[in-house]
Design a protein around this motif. Structure first.
Motif, PDB file in Angstrom:
ATOM      1  N   VAL A  29       0.874  -1.176   0.000  1.00 31.71           N
ATOM      2  CA  VAL A  29       0.000   0.000   0.000  1.00 31.71           C
ATOM      3  C   VAL A  29       0.918   1.236   0.000  1.00 31.71           C
ATOM      4  N   SER A  31       0.854   4.430   0.016  1.00 35.27           N
ATOM      5  CA  SER A  31       0.346   5.733   0.457  1.00 35.27           C
ATOM      6  C   SER A  31       0.292   5.687   1.978  1.00 35.27           C
ATOM      7  N   TRP A  33      -1.305   7.316   4.438  1.00 32.84           N
ATOM      8  CA  TRP A  33      -2.591   7.265   5.141  1.00 32.84           C
ATOM      9  C   TRP A  33      -3.354   5.988   4.818  1.00 32.84           C
ATOM     10  N   GLU A  34      -3.311   5.550   3.577  1.00 33.28           N
ATOM     11  CA  GLU A  34      -3.986   4.301   3.211  1.00 33.28           C
ATOM     12  C   GLU A  34      -3.272   3.099   3.823  1.00 33.28           C
ATOM     13  N   ALA A  37      -4.610   2.920   7.226  1.00 29.36           N
ATOM     14  CA  ALA A  37      -5.998   2.443   7.155  1.00 29.36           C
ATOM     15  C   ALA A  37      -6.041   0.942   6.885  1.00 29.36           C
TER      16      ALA A  37
END
Length: 100
Positions: A29, A31, A33-34, A37
């Protein structure tokens, strides 16, 4: 395991420190922030910077009694004379010294 990208070895550093030499199943992932998450959603485990935890900290659990890994940070910028860039660079240096 959730990994940020092909050049991210933070999770592998944590595993090696724990004596694990095998490569676990992994989701990538790329990113920040992702990434957090995905860890929160249970896609896998991953190391999230303390400053990024925010409200996530109540839902996540530490992986070990020594979950922290210090990561050197680098600030790259153009080699151009600029008053604003000079002030920013000085502020970053001061903050870095205080965080030690």
């Amino acid at each position: 395991m959730v990994n940020f990208g092909k050049d991210d070895d933070l999770q592998f550093t944590f595993l090696r420190r724990a004596g694990v030499t095998t490569i676990p199943p992994m989701s990538v992932v790329p990113s920040s922030w992702e990434f957090a998450a995905a860890v929160e959603a249970g896609v896998g485990w991953g190391l999230i910077p303390i400053m990024q935890l925010g409200d996530l900290s109540k839902d996540l659990v530490p992986l070990s009694s020594e979950p922290n890994i210090d990561v050197p940070l680098f600030c790259h910028h153009w080699n151009l004379a600029s008053e604003k860039l000079g002030r920013l660079t000085e502020a970053l240096h001061r903050s870095a010294v205080q965080m030690r």
